[in-house]
Design a protein around this motif. Structure first.
Motif, PDB file in Angstrom:
ATOM      1  N   VAL A  98      14.196  -1.525  78.463  1.00  0.00           N
ATOM      2  CA  VAL A  98      12.898  -1.942  77.916  1.00  0.00           C
ATOM      3  C   VAL A  98      12.104  -2.682  78.984  1.00  0.00           C
ATOM      4  O   VAL A  98      12.625  -3.580  79.646  1.00  0.00           O
ATOM      5  CB  VAL A  98      13.104  -2.856  76.688  1.00  0.00           C
ATOM      6  N   SER A  99      10.858  -2.278  79.139  1.00  0.00           N
ATOM      7  CA  SER A  99      10.057  -2.873  80.203  1.00  0.00           C
ATOM      8  C   SER A  99       8.661  -3.251  79.762  1.00  0.00           C
ATOM      9  O   SER A  99       7.876  -3.695  80.570  1.00  0.00           O
ATOM     10  CB  SER A  99       9.961  -1.901  81.389  1.00  0.00           C
ATOM     11  N   ASP A 100       8.314  -3.057  78.519  1.00  0.00           N
ATOM     12  CA  ASP A 100       6.964  -3.475  78.140  1.00  0.00           C
ATOM     13  C   ASP A 100       6.988  -4.519  77.029  1.00  0.00           C
ATOM     14  O   ASP A 100       7.981  -4.707  76.331  1.00  0.00           O
ATOM     15  CB  ASP A 100       6.058  -2.285  77.818  1.00  0.00           C
ATOM     16  N   ALA A 101       5.860  -5.216  76.935  1.00  0.00           N
ATOM     17  CA  ALA A 101       5.793  -6.398  76.080  1.00  0.00           C
ATOM     18  C   ALA A 101       5.935  -6.053  74.602  1.00  0.00           C
ATOM     19  O   ALA A 101       6.527  -6.808  73.839  1.00  0.00           O
ATOM     20  CB  ALA A 101       4.470  -7.116  76.326  1.00  0.00           C
ATOM     21  N   ARG A 102       5.400  -4.916  74.223  1.00  0.00           N
ATOM     22  CA  ARG A 102       5.461  -4.551  72.806  1.00  0.00           C
ATOM     23  C   ARG A 102       6.913  -4.376  72.365  1.00  0.00           C
ATOM     24  O   ARG A 102       7.342  -4.914  71.355  1.00  0.00           O
ATOM     25  CB  ARG A 102       4.674  -3.258  72.600  1.00  0.00           C
TER      26      ARG A 102
ATOM     27  N   ALA B 247       9.532  -5.430  74.001  1.00  0.00           N
ATOM     28  CA  ALA B 247      10.331  -6.621  74.288  1.00  0.00           C
ATOM     29  C   ALA B 247      10.347  -7.569  73.106  1.00  0.00           C
ATOM     30  O   ALA B 247      11.227  -8.421  73.004  1.00  0.00           O
ATOM     31  CB  ALA B 247       9.784  -7.333  75.522  1.00  0.00           C
TER      32      ALA B 247
ATOM     33  N   LYS C 274      10.766  -6.478  70.155  1.00  0.00           N
ATOM     34  CA  LYS C 274      11.652  -5.837  69.177  1.00  0.00           C
ATOM     35  C   LYS C 274      13.062  -5.702  69.743  1.00  0.00           C
ATOM     36  O   LYS C 274      13.785  -4.777  69.395  1.00  0.00           O
ATOM     37  CB  LYS C 274      11.126  -4.452  68.792  1.00  0.00           C
ATOM     38  N   LEU C 275      13.404  -6.611  70.597  1.00  0.00           N
ATOM     39  CA  LEU C 275      14.746  -6.584  71.160  1.00  0.00           C
ATOM     40  C   LEU C 275      15.685  -7.427  70.306  1.00  0.00           C
ATOM     41  O   LEU C 275      15.370  -8.562  69.958  1.00  0.00           O
ATOM     42  CB  LEU C 275      14.733  -7.135  72.577  1.00  0.00           C
TER      43      LEU C 275
ATOM     44  N   ASP D 230      12.990   5.208  73.147  1.00  0.00           N
ATOM     45  CA  ASP D 230      14.049   5.510  72.183  1.00  0.00           C
ATOM     46  C   ASP D 230      14.056   6.985  71.810  1.00  0.00           C
ATOM     47  O   ASP D 230      15.091   7.528  71.426  1.00  0.00           O
ATOM     48  CB  ASP D 230      13.946   4.627  70.939  1.00  0.00           C
TER      49      ASP D 230
ATOM     50  N   TRP E  10      14.782  -0.336  67.308  1.00  0.00           N
ATOM     51  CA  TRP E  10      14.479   1.036  66.885  1.00  0.00           C
ATOM     52  C   TRP E  10      15.526   2.026  67.379  1.00  0.00           C
ATOM     53  O   TRP E  10      15.875   2.974  66.678  1.00  0.00           O
ATOM     54  CB  TRP E  10      13.124   1.494  67.433  1.00  0.00           C
TER      55      TRP E  10
ATOM     56  N   GLU F 254       2.171  -7.929  65.221  1.00  0.00           N
ATOM     57  CA  GLU F 254       3.589  -8.263  65.336  1.00  0.00           C
ATOM     58  C   GLU F 254       4.106  -9.016  64.121  1.00  0.00           C
ATOM     59  O   GLU F 254       5.204  -8.740  63.639  1.00  0.00           O
ATOM     60  CB  GLU F 254       3.791  -9.123  66.592  1.00  0.00           C
TER      61      GLU F 254
ATOM     62  N   PRO G 274      11.530  -4.572  57.288  1.00  0.00           N
ATOM     63  CA  PRO G 274      12.126  -3.836  58.409  1.00  0.00           C
ATOM     64  C   PRO G 274      11.250  -3.902  59.659  1.00  0.00           C
ATOM     65  O   PRO G 274      10.023  -3.957  59.566  1.00  0.00           O
ATOM     66  CB  PRO G 274      12.210  -2.403  57.881  1.00  0.00           C
TER      67      PRO G 274
ATOM     68  N   VAL H 167      15.270 -11.402  69.415  1.00  0.00           N
ATOM     69  CA  VAL H 167      15.257 -12.535  70.339  1.00  0.00           C
ATOM     70  C   VAL H 167      13.982 -12.506  71.178  1.00  0.00           C
ATOM     71  O   VAL H 167      13.570 -11.457  71.660  1.00  0.00           O
ATOM     72  CB  VAL H 167      16.519 -12.514  71.229  1.00  0.00           C
TER      73      VAL H 167
ATOM     74  N   THR I 240      11.707 -14.722  74.274  1.00  0.00           N
ATOM     75  CA  THR I 240      11.755 -15.748  75.306  1.00  0.00           C
ATOM     76  C   THR I 240      10.722 -16.822  75.001  1.00  0.00           C
ATOM     77  O   THR I 240       9.807 -16.629  74.194  1.00  0.00           O
ATOM     78  CB  THR I 240      11.439 -15.161  76.683  1.00  0.00           C
TER      79      THR I 240
ATOM     80  N   GLN J 240       7.305 -15.550  75.652  1.00  0.00           N
ATOM     81  CA  GLN J 240       6.737 -14.751  74.556  1.00  0.00           C
ATOM     82  C   GLN J 240       6.269 -15.647  73.426  1.00  0.00           C
ATOM     83  O   GLN J 240       5.214 -15.406  72.831  1.00  0.00           O
ATOM     84  CB  GLN J 240       7.787 -13.755  74.058  1.00  0.00           C
TER      85      GLN J 240
END
Lengths: 577, 519
Positions: free
Chosen positions: A271-275, A277, A279-280, A340, A372, A411, A434, A498, A500, A503
């Protein structure tokens, strides 16, 4: 040697060499300094986040009889009296007391993305349990401090003073010739190994004793420096019984192993983008350690992450092989994938290439990743509907502000009405919703026609927990939970997404109480949305509990001979279905 | 103190006196008006020797105020749910339409995420070309944006950093929030609130009751739309504030509009707002014409002066209550936001304003700084206003005309920027929104290649302020490839746009009459 191969070899040598922790120590110590005002900034921000956002605070207060916010208040009064090391240790202990791998304090380390590592892996088997070396690295040359970019103390490494030879007279950087997979570990820095693991488990995260022990065992040899203090010791002295020529164990010997600092990086497919990130659901330290293990023990695959991996585009996250002509084996290493759809494509491709009668889906050690990716994957194994896990925010004034902020509408807005209602109803949490749209969990349908069993352990975490919960609750198949020693056999029990601090700070920008910046390099991660199970397990939280399965205790043959007993057990479980 | 002056037919919007007279507006270099003088009378001593820009017979008006908009969406075309045959009941109904999110939220999200600065440039220029110098409805921003192209009513702090001078809420507020806003208004803030937007008799009329119960019916309260509010209820707003009227949007969505005569009879100020592009006109110059059509159609008898005040002195007086600074009037001490409209020597000023189109706009200045205009006039005005060294205007095509625009990169406020750069960037995002969104989002990821990044550079961030629509939690499609951004809409009420009005929405053909103004 082709140019590409050569370049990889150079990268390999540089990266695998890493640097001695001892050489990095001065830099670590210098970076750790915070003045009194900066310490208060860190404490106040941590208290605000834990009290206002932390998804599990009510449960953790009850489960561990701990009050981190009060502990921070008390620390605030004496913060200026402590040394830097004492201050960071005090903070780390308060946060670690939550037993939550999502929620970590990050001190001002200069070693972002680095992992401290020993050149071998220790695993346990049996009810005792017994601890053995399961993997060792190939020898690497000793590292010059300058080549890794770290300054030396007094012009030379502390380890170059002639003190670096072990009891066998081995030079620094080399492994003893008899220190191979199968060697039994008996002591750790002079402490009996079982006791050493227990002691370390006491400061490790993990909701259940077995989860803590599993984490402690892992962190004996690998520690992500983003998410915890570096090892106190620069090297460890290990007592072991080597494997003799006829397979028996020899007399106890001792050897010294230096901690080294590695930079395993993240996979190109992570995962490399903010959106995404946001949903991690992942143990970020676990993911870093997973990458470091791969770097040490599967170097070719680790190198392939940086090269052209067209033949196995998702090899960092998934692999597969046939066990025999009836049974396939799918290894889900991680759900940390940016795309995904590509992940599902690759899993589908691999499944179609396996024997179609039955498959073992192995998620041991999977630290999680994109929600996802985990939840959508379930549909590939079942004709039935898949209900995703649901998440909620803890109801506090701060979460209400966050949910109402225009910057967080896409979000968090969905939780806003129930957060407002909670003021009236007194509910501790907002409505669980969900993160993965239910429609996305049925948009591909079943791919694998045969029976499937999933295998987890206490280091299967976060999105790994979500996958296991979905597997059980939606009746996809049986679940086998692997462990060693006493206690529950279940997944790691990480039930949250989770974020940061960065974020959270970003999300608070549009509120009346924006979070302040932290001193340079400091940060934290925190569980923001709490997960509860759906379908048959409706409403049951995942945090700490994890997902229990049919218990299985690892054998020595499993550790040293490709999980033969475990896979036989899985086949038996499938046969019983 | 230095400054400059502009000579023309001055329309001060004063409450008494002539509608227009030949004279000069004297502008200090601090962006305020020093004096307004008749004929060629001397200016104030402090501006002795100041250069004078003569615009002949052209009308010099206060810059227009748009008191209701949602700028983040103003690149988009008009939206109507294809299958909808009857007007919507209220503001909670149309966001549930099947095509809503994909038509509004998703493309707007692409722009605010991938190119926020260029988006702001485009939509603020769209306001400028219609003579607007202050507009409400800026997208919430993580960085203060005082004094860029136009005044952002919600963000303006006049350099103080106090961004609470004017508060706004698009979504329905709870009684507790309304009570808090009531107290903030008592402490000096204004509150622009979507209140009772829907048909007469619909449930959203309750929002006005809630506002009253919370204590919001104050002079600094701006009730946006208030279309569902029964006529008699306006009289209960005894300490009168204002209603923001957006007749195009009302007719487009509900087939009805605010009872303006009742509001005026209750002593409320009625101010115009163009509302957002998916259901609104291009700017308040366009909305003036809609107001004209509605008043004539319903027999309300609103004069051209009544309408002209709805975009000048009325909103200016409302904002004064929060800002402590006057816009919408040309008078000493007021902010020097100016609009120069082409007009004949005998043109009736208010009628000229109501009938003016973007083609009639000759010059716009914000805070005394020429910002947009006919190239020659803009160059002259810039030379007069100084200081030297300002970036050369860029060219922007507005309708049939090539106009000048003073444009600088908003990230530093000084680097020259061209209109072509702005449009090119927007087009790049429009062509491949999925890729551009993903690239932009990598900026904000705290999980970088080197591990945890405690302080990722987020840059300028904007937020959407309208309902996001029905969709999965997270608001966006799983596959960002489904985000489709329609072509950028023109800056003016052109033939294509007028054609898109015909036969759509619920205006019953009334808005087709706009064609008579733009023929």
């Amino acid at each position: 040697m082709t140019a590409t191969t050569h370049a990889r070899a150079v990268r390999s040598a540089d990266a695998l060499r890493g640097t001695l922790l001892a050489d990095a120590a001065p830099r670590l110590a210098a970076a750790a300094h915070l003045d009194g005002g900066e310490r208060l900034q860190v404490i106040d921000a941590l208290a605000t986040v834990l009290d206002g956002v932390y998804a599990h605070l009510p449960a953790k207060r009850a489960a561990y009889a701990t009050d981190p916010v009060q502990a921070l208040t008390l620390l605030r009064r004496r913060a200026g009296d402590l040394s830097d090391a004492e201050f960071h240790l005090a903070l780390t202990r308060i946060v670690a007391g939550l037993r939550d791998r999502h929620t970590r304090y990050t001190g001002p380390t200069p070693l972002h993305g680095r992992v401290a590592a020993l050149p071998f892996l220790v695993e346990a088997y049996g009810a005792g349990p017994t601890f053995v070396v399961s993997k060792v690295t190939s020898p690497t040359p000793a590292t010059s401090a300058e080549s890794a970019g770290f300054p030396r103390v007094g012009g030379e490494s502390p380890l170059s003073r002639g003190e670096g030879a072990d009891s066998a007279g081995r030079a620094v950087g080399e492994l003893p010739g008899d220190f191979r997979a199968g060697a039994e570990i008996v002591s750790w820095n002079g402490v009996p190994i079982a006791r050493a693991v227990e002691l370390h488990a006491d400061v490790e995260t993990g909701g259940r004793p077995d989860a803590r022990r599993a984490r402690a065992l892992e962190s004996l040899t690998f520690r992500a420096l983003d998410f915890g203090p570096p090892p106190d010791e620069w090297w460890v002295v290990v007592g072991y019984r080597p494997v003799g020529a006829r397979g028996g164990l020899g007399a106890v010997r001792e050897a010294r192993f230096d901690w080294r600092v590695l930079a395993p990086g993240r996979a190109a497919t992570a995962v490399s983008d903010a959106r995404l990130a946001r949903k991690l659901a992942v143990d970020p330290a676990g993911e870093a350690v997973r990458r470091a293990k791969k770097m040490q023990f599967s170097t070719d695959l680790w190198l392939a992450d940086a090269g052209d991996a067209a033949t196995a585009p998702m090899q960092d996250a998934v692999s597969a092989r046939a066990l025999d002509d009836r049974t396939g084996y799918l290894r889900l290493w991680s759900f940390d994938v940016q795309d995904d759809d590509a992940y599902l494509d690759e899993v589908s491709r691999l499944l179609q290439g396996l024997p179609q009668e039955q498959v073992v889906v192995d998620l041991r050690g999977n630290p999680g990743g994109l929600v996802w990716a985990a939840e959508r994957l379930l549909q590939l194994f079942t004709d039935g509907p898949v209900l995703p896990v649901r998440f909620s925010l803890v109801a506090t004034p701060l979460t209400r502000q966050l949910a109402d902020s225009p910057f967080n509408r896409l979000e968090l807005e969905a939780w806003s009405p129930s957060l407002q209602d909670a003021v009236t109803t007194g509910d501790v949490y907002a409505q669980p919703l969900p993160v993965t749209d239910p429609g996305w969990c049925r948009d591909r349908g079943r791919v694998y026609p045969g029976r499937a069993v999933a295998v987890v352990d206490a280091t299967t975490y976060s999105s790994g927990d979500l996958f296991a919960a979905g597997w059980v609750d939606n009746g996809v198949g049986p679940l086998v939970a692997v462990g060693a020693g006493p206690g529950t056999h279940a997944t790691g029990g990480g039930g949250a997404t989770v974020w940061t601090y960065a974020q959270l700070r970003d999300a608070s920008a549009g509120t009346d109480d924006p979070l302040p910046a932290l001193p340079a390099g400091c940060g934290l991660t925190v569980a923001v949305r709490r997960a509860v199970r759906s379908a048959a397990g409706d409403g049951i939280p995942l945090e700490d509990l994890g997902v229990a399965g049919r218990p299985y205790t690892m054998t020595k043959r499993d550790l040293l001979d490709g999980n033969v007993d475990l896979l036989r057990f899985c086949a038996q479980v499938l046969g019983d279905e | 103190m230095s400054g400059w002056a502009i000579h023309g037919r001055i329309v001060t919007m004063a409450d008494d006196g002539p509608a227009a007279f030949s004279g000069r507006v004297w502008v200090r270099d601090d962006g305020t008006i020093a004096a307004v003088t008749h004929g060629t009378a001397k200016g104030p001593a402090e501006l002795k020797g100041a250069p004078v820009v003569d615009v002949g017979h052209s009308l010099v008006l206060p810059g227009l105020v748009d008191l209701h908009n949602h700028l983040a969406y103003d690149t988009l075309p008009l939206w109507a749910e294809p299958t909808r045959a009857t007007p919507w009941a209220h503001h909670d109904a149309w966001p549930r339409a099947a095509s809503y999110a994909a038509s509004t939220t998703w493309p707007a999200y692409a722009f605010i995420t991938a190119c926020p600065a260029e988006l702001l440039a485009y939509v603020e220029v769209k306001a400028l070309v219609g003579g607007t110098t202050s507009t409400q409805g800026s997208p919430p921003s993580n960085r203060p944006r005082d004094g860029w192209l136009v005044r952002n009513v919600d963000d303006e702090s006049f350099g103080t950093g106090n961004r609470n001078l004017v508060l706004a809420s698009v979504l329905t507020a709870t009684p507790a929030v309304l009570a808090d806003r009531a107290n903030k208004m008592r402490a000096g803030s204004a509150f622009v609130y979507h209140c009772g937007e829907g048909q007469q008799g619909s449930v959203v009329a309750r929002e006005y009751d809630d506002a009253e119960a919370a204590g919001c019916l104050q002079p600094r309260f701006v009730a946006v739309h208030a279309t569902s509010v029964p006529a008699g209820r306006f009289a209960d707003w005894t300490d009168a504030g204002a209603v923001a009227w957006s007749p195009f949007s009302n007719l487009w969505l509900y087939g009805q509009t605010t009872d303006v005569p009742a509001a005026r009879a209750a002593g409320l100020s009625v101010c115009l707002g163009a509302d957002w592009a998916p259901s609104g006109s291009k700017n308040v110059l366009g909305e003036l014409k809609v107001a004209r059509l509605v008043s004539d159609h319903l027999g309300w008898g609103l004069t051209d002066e009544d309408l002209a005040r709805m975009v000048t002195s009325a909103p200016g007086d409302v904002l004064f209550r929060a800002w402590g600074r006057q816009v919408g009037r040309l008078e000493p001490g007021a902010l020097a936001d100016l609009l120069v409209l082409d007009a004949t020597a005998r043109a009736t000023p208010y009628r000229a304003l109501v009938r003016a189109t973007e083609d009639d706009v000759r010059l716009v200045a914000v805070a005394g700084r020429p910002a947009y205009g006919e190239p020659a006039l803009l160059t002259t005005a810039l030379a007069a206003a100084g200081p030297a060294g300002a970036p050369a205007p860029t060219t922007v095509r507005v309708g049939a005309r090539a106009m000048g625009l003073v444009l600088t990169d908003p990230t530093d406020g000084t680097t020259p920027w061209t209109w072509d750069q702005v449009v090119a960037r927007l087009e790049a995002v429009r062509v491949d929104p999925k890729h551009e969104i993903e690239v932009a989002q990598q900026r904000g990821s705290a999980f970088g290649a080197d591990g945890l990044d405690a302080t990722p550079d987020l840059g300028l961030q904007l937020a959407l302020d309208m309902p996001t629509g029905v969709g999965p939690v997270g608001g966006l499609p799983h596959d960002l490839g489904q985000v489709v951004v329609p072509p950028l809409q023109s800056l003016v009420h052109d033939a294509d746009w007028l054609a898109s009005v015909h036969g759509r929405g619920f205006h019953g053909g009334l808005l087709d009459g706009l064609g008579t103004f733009y023929g």
